[in-house]
Design an enzyme around this catalytic site. Structure first.
Site, mmCIF file in Angstrom:
data_model
loop_
_atom_site.group_PDB
_atom_site.id
_atom_site.type_symbol
_atom_site.label_atom_id
_atom_site.label_comp_id
_atom_site.label_asym_id
_atom_site.label_seq_id
_atom_site.Cartn_x
_atom_site.Cartn_y
_atom_site.Cartn_z
ATOM 1 N N LYS A 133 0.871 -1.178 0.000
ATOM 2 C CA LYS A 133 0.000 0.000 0.000
ATOM 3 C C LYS A 133 0.905 1.224 0.000
ATOM 4 O O LYS A 133 2.040 1.178 0.502
ATOM 5 C CB LYS A 133 -0.899 0.015 1.247
ATOM 6 C CG LYS A 133 -2.179 0.799 1.060
ATOM 7 C CD LYS A 133 -3.218 0.055 0.228
ATOM 8 C CE LYS A 133 -4.512 0.834 0.176
ATOM 9 N NZ LYS A 133 -5.538 0.113 -0.623
ATOM 10 N N ASP A 179 -6.543 4.502 -5.232
ATOM 11 C CA ASP A 179 -7.302 4.403 -3.982
ATOM 12 C C ASP A 179 -7.917 5.788 -3.797
ATOM 13 O O ASP A 179 -8.085 6.534 -4.762
ATOM 14 C CB ASP A 179 -6.370 4.007 -2.824
ATOM 15 C CG ASP A 179 -7.134 3.537 -1.572
ATOM 16 O OD1 ASP A 179 -8.325 3.827 -1.440
ATOM 17 O OD2 ASP A 179 -6.525 2.888 -0.712
#
Length: 445
Positions: free
Chosen positions: A125, A165
């Site tokens: 991430k 995202d």
């Protein structure tokens, strides 16, 4: 001898002040108790300790020049958590709330999510505390180019494959990929996913997380004697996941009566017009209260009123982490909610999860139910590798099949350990077991 509790305490000491990461690990450990009883070697060998430690954490400065010629500075992050079953894979988040510990907890959650897809993808991430809101296209491009000028050293289609995202859509991915291509001097299309269709993106990727959420919830409902048709749904958030969850739910006959944004919530008991909302949010980049210009009978209720005060059969938290605590969970119970599908990452606190499961609410956990986005990203990688483009229908059917498989993995893992209908525990167990087996076979690395 080490115990789960003593290991949890050690992890908390080693990662001081990281409350979201502590919460995520605590939830997983509660689920893994019966697994460790059956397979104590996962704890005794130190494998579980390594499982909870990221392989690599990267933090870097991102300097850029705004439209006024002023030098600006942000921080960039990438946490490469696990490569046991494939290259690191996970989104980039651009939002002022981003800091290293948030990225770390999201990467930990991603490990389970990516494992559950059954596809060969590890977990990572990343992101930045940069806020795209209020910035010009030129400023966003310059920031993305600066961000990628450092990030490119750490990624590759067999190393680490970022995606979008919060705050990172096809525009940002395009700027990031353009700079990567410029630096590398090669068209390595599989290095980023969520790309535009014109240069290697996959059909359904935009819709995938929302669609996948509904495919999982629909399977869960039908397996427990319910149907999606006719159900009233309340959704928190009005971003990509919320919009396409709304669209697919309505396609299956449900009625979405409420949706929220950071200022309040929109309510229409007759059901929201999803096509209008998509035009407002995606085309006009507007706010959902603009909906009232077209539907006078709808209402927009400002905060501190909460979207979960709207009576619903199904709740879909698609906004931020920890948005459903004990108070919100009790509101949902009082309003007759029978099922919750988590579209955001870790939107429900551990205390609220326990209460909801105790009261018999069907809870589809984020690490399983919102895996549709990363699953379709992996399908995009496959198309890039083979230099192919699949039809919308083919990718959508593959997505649905993957989500049904994820549901069954969580269901049967829970049943195996006497935790019937506890899909939270089932998802944690199924996700853990695949990664743990790979780690065991690869040695202490």
């Amino acid at each position: 001898m080490a115990t789960l509790q003593s290991l949890l305490e050690d992890i908390k000491k080693r990662n001081k002040g990281e409350s979201e990461f502590h919460q995520a690990v605590e939830e997983v450990f509660a689920s893994l108790e019966p697994v460790i009883e059956k397979y104590p070697e996962y704890l005794e060998s130190g494998l579980l300790e390594r499982f909870c430690e990221p392989e690599r954490q990267i933090m870097f400065r991102v300097p850029w020049i705004d439209d006024k010629g002023q030098a600006r500075l942000n921080r960039g992050f990438r946490v490469q958590f696990s490569s046991a079953i494939g290259p690191y894979k996970g989104g980039l988040r651009f939002h002022p709330s981003v800091y290293l510990e948030i990225i770390k907890f999201l990467a930990f959650e991603q490990t389970f999510k990516n494992s559950l897809t059954g596809l060969p993808i590890g977990a990572g991430k990343g992101g930045s505390d940069f806020d795209p809101k209020g910035k010009s296209d030129s400023e966003i491009m310059k920031f993305c180019q600066s961000f990628m000028t450092e990030l490119y050293r750490h990624i590759g289609d067999s190393v680490d494959v970022p995606a979008g995202d919060i705050g990172v859509g096809s525009r940002e991915i395009g700027y990031l990929y353009g700079q990567y291509k410029r630096i590398r001097n090669e068209f390595e299309s599989g290095v980023l996913t969520g790309k535009g269709i014109a240069y290697g993106g996959s059909l359904v990727r935009k819709e995938a997380t929302g669609y996948g959420l509904i495919y999982f919830v629909d399977e869960m409902l039908r397996d427990n004697g319910h149907v999606m048709e006719g159900k009233r749904i309340a959704i928190s958030g009005s971003g990509n996941v919320a919009l396409y969850a709304c669209a697919k739910a309505q396609e299956l006959g449900a009625k979405v009566v409420a949706m929220s944004d950071s200022n309040g919530y929109l309510h229409d008991e007759n059901g929201l017009d999803i096509n209008l909302l998509i035009r407002i949010k995606e085309v006009g980049r507007g706010r959902i209260n603009e909906y009232l210009e077209f539907y006078k009978n709808a209402t927009y209720v400002e905060k501190p009123e909460d979207v979960w005060s709207v009576p619903c059969d199904i709740a879909l938290p698609c906004a931020v982490q920890n948005e459903i605590g004990l108070r919100e969970a009790q509101m949902l119970l009082d309003n007759g909610c029978i099922a919750i599908g988590e579209g955001a990452n870790m939107p429900t606190t551990n205390e609220a999860i326990s209460l909801l499961i105790e009261k018999g609410v069907l809870l589809a956990p984020a690490k399983a139910a919102n895996a549709g986005g990363v699953a379709t990203s992996a399908l995009e990688m496959s198309q890039n590798d083979m230099r192919l483009k699949w039809s919308f229908e083919k990718v959508d059917n593959m997505l649905k099949e993957i989500m049904v498989d994820i549901y069954n993995s969580a269901k049967f893992a829970a049943l195996e350990y006497g935790l019937d209908k506890n899909y939270v525990a089932g998802a944690n167990i199924a996700g853990f077991m695949r990664v743990a087996q790979a780690m065991k076979e690869q040695g202490v690395v």
